[in-house]
Write a protein that holds these residues in place. Structure first.
Motif, mmCIF file in Angstrom:
data_model
loop_
_atom_site.group_PDB
_atom_site.id
_atom_site.type_symbol
_atom_site.label_atom_id
_atom_site.label_comp_id
_atom_site.label_asym_id
_atom_site.label_seq_id
_atom_site.Cartn_x
_atom_site.Cartn_y
_atom_site.Cartn_z
ATOM 1 N N TYR A 85 16.595 -13.003 41.023
ATOM 2 C CA TYR A 85 17.545 -13.985 40.512
ATOM 3 C C TYR A 85 17.606 -13.925 38.990
ATOM 4 O O TYR A 85 16.596 -13.704 38.314
ATOM 5 C CB TYR A 85 17.151 -15.395 40.946
ATOM 6 C CG TYR A 85 17.915 -16.459 40.195
ATOM 7 C CD1 TYR A 85 19.194 -16.828 40.583
ATOM 8 C CD2 TYR A 85 17.380 -17.040 39.051
ATOM 9 C CE1 TYR A 85 19.918 -17.765 39.876
ATOM 10 C CE2 TYR A 85 18.097 -17.982 38.330
ATOM 11 C CZ TYR A 85 19.364 -18.330 38.745
ATOM 12 O OH TYR A 85 20.074 -19.244 38.029
ATOM 13 N N ASP A 86 18.799 -14.205 38.429
ATOM 14 C CA ASP A 86 18.943 -14.344 36.982
ATOM 15 C C ASP A 86 20.057 -15.345 36.702
ATOM 16 O O ASP A 86 21.121 -15.299 37.332
ATOM 17 C CB ASP A 86 19.271 -12.998 36.320
ATOM 18 C CG ASP A 86 19.283 -13.088 34.802
ATOM 19 O OD1 ASP A 86 18.448 -13.825 34.249
ATOM 20 O OD2 ASP A 86 20.122 -12.414 34.162
ATOM 21 N N GLU A 119 8.963 -10.979 38.991
ATOM 22 C CA GLU A 119 10.381 -10.642 38.870
ATOM 23 C C GLU A 119 10.619 -9.177 39.231
ATOM 24 O O GLU A 119 9.857 -8.286 38.835
ATOM 25 C CB GLU A 119 10.871 -10.903 37.446
ATOM 26 C CG GLU A 119 12.351 -10.626 37.267
ATOM 27 C CD GLU A 119 12.877 -10.997 35.893
ATOM 28 O OE1 GLU A 119 14.111 -11.015 35.714
ATOM 29 O OE2 GLU A 119 12.049 -11.271 34.995
ATOM 30 N N LEU A 173 13.005 -17.790 37.489
ATOM 31 C CA LEU A 173 13.816 -17.429 38.659
ATOM 32 C C LEU A 173 14.494 -18.649 39.269
ATOM 33 O O LEU A 173 14.930 -18.611 40.415
ATOM 34 C CB LEU A 173 12.933 -16.722 39.695
ATOM 35 C CG LEU A 173 12.252 -15.437 39.187
ATOM 36 C CD1 LEU A 173 11.297 -14.895 40.229
ATOM 37 C CD2 LEU A 173 13.286 -14.396 38.801
#
Length: 398
Positions: A375-376, A97, A113
């Motif tokens: 990404y979150d 991440e 993710l």
């Protein structure tokens, strides 16, 4: 107004469908999951966190260790009726991440993710509601499924002998979808996600001294030939085309990292993808034949193995209508274009024994894509997605 729509809309504020406190606590719970990701088949602590979260909602039964580390909570009305399953996923991805968020992954090389932490938080919010509002008829099963990312989890859950006692009549799921505006969903009857499988090819010859390559059998020519030949097997075009297929080379390697050795082995990894399962047999046959021909022409031995096998997801008309009613009751606009997704989902296996459907919920435009290192999952999706599922519960179980 039809009956399903009326039931979907017949939820009042008095029922406290999704209290702010639940949303806040489940958001913090998602952050805990995000800090401690576990890969497919390794979700021991994630499952323990799920069990601890479920226990205060007093389900009638909690099944653990389903198909590996799966967890299923049963909320039973004690009256005859439909068994509805809502499903989410436990596993994270083997990706580092890139984030400055205070709840970023604490595990090097592993991260949520794809948004499975958010999907779990959505079902956790539904569990809170079910703890206060038992179904009037039938049962609701909250399924926290292991090993979705490698395509093995749903099959293992279904093969678990204990699954028979909770086998659903209707199965529903969602996936967050970056690139689609928030407040929108994608849903349609028919194919929802493509079928796919990983093809691992090993070509074996014989090493030789780099000054005398003629004394060995090199896989170089076969490797160079197979990469474009396999790729060309995909028909391409729009995913809405029934004949759509795609072959993606994901890895290739040959020989040792040495200047004195002519190579004796090579590997190619490829992902085969078709719109529906019916097209996969043809693609597998053609790809296997291409490997055999290339190996024979270079007098090589070869081996093929298959991995991460996903069936296509098919949305049942009745289950799709349940989701559609719930989405419209939440004023979530629905699109049907762009389906099925090219990406695969092993939720489709539950459709073999249940009326199954899933929908995509917009995570926003101009945001990182799924499986990107930055990404979150958007926390703002927890409440509306939970309300959609609660409306589905109201339709199916009264």
């Amino acid at each position: 107004m039809n009956l399903l729509t009326r039931i979907a809309m017949d939820l009042t504020d008095d029922m406290q469908m999704v209290p702010d406190r639940d949303v806040a606590e489940m958001t913090e719970w998602r952050w805990q999951l995000h800090r401690h990701p576990e890969l497919s088949g390794q979700e021991v602590e994630t499952a323990n966190r799920v069990i601890a979260m479920l226990s205060p909602t007093q389900p009638d039964e909690i099944l653990t260790g389903l198909g590996g580390h799966g967890v299923a909570a049963v909320y039973d009305s004690a009256n005859a009726g439909t068994t509805l399953m809502l499903r989410c996923e436990l596993d994270a991805l083997p990706i580092q991440e890139i984030s400055s968020r205070p709840y970023r992954s604490t595990v090097p090389g592993k991260a949520h993710l794809c948004g499975h932490d958010g999907h779990m938080a959505i079902l956790a919010t539904v569990a809170r509601w079910l703890g206060r509002n038992r179904p009037r008829q039938g049962r609701v099963i909250l399924m926290f499924q292991p090993a979705e990312e490698d395509g093995s989890g749903a099959a293992k859950v279904i093969a678990d002998p204990r699954f028979a006692k909770i086998r659903p009549d209707v199965a529903l799921a969602l996936h967050n979808y970056p690139g689609l505006a928030r407040g929108m969903a994608m849903l349609a009857e028919g194919p929802m996600n493509c079928a796919s499988r990983g093809m691992k090819i090993i070509l074996t010859g014989r090493t030789a001294h780099a000054s005398q390559p003629e004394h060995g059998i090199s896989p170089a020519n076969a490797l160079a030939e197979l990469i474009p030949r396999l790729t060309a097997l995909g028909t391409g075009g729009a995913v809405s085309d029934p004949d759509f297929s795609l072959v993606t080379i994901t890895h290739a390697s040959m020989g040792e990292q040495a200047f004195g050795i002519a190579p004796g082995e090579a590997q190619i990894w490829a992902t085969l993808r078709t719109r529906q399962d019916s097209g996969m047999d043809r693609l597998v046959t053609e790809a296997s034949r291409a490997v055999a021909d290339a190996a024979r022409e270079s007098t090589l031995e070869f081996a093929i193995s298959w991995h991460d096998v996903f069936q296509h997801c098919e949305n049942d008309p009745e289950a799709t209508e349940i989701l559609r009613n719930a989405l419209l009751a939440e004023d979530i606009a629905i699109r049907a274009d762009g389906l099925p997704m090219r990406a695969s989902e092993d939720f489709g296996r539950f459709g073999g024994g249940a009326r199954a459907a899933m929908f995509l919920l917009g995570a926003g435009q101009d945001v990182a894509s799924l499986h990107n290192p930055d990404y979150d999952f958007p926390d703002a999706l927890i409440a509306p997605a939970a309300r959609v599922f609660i409306r589905c519960v109201a339709q199916v179980t009264g």
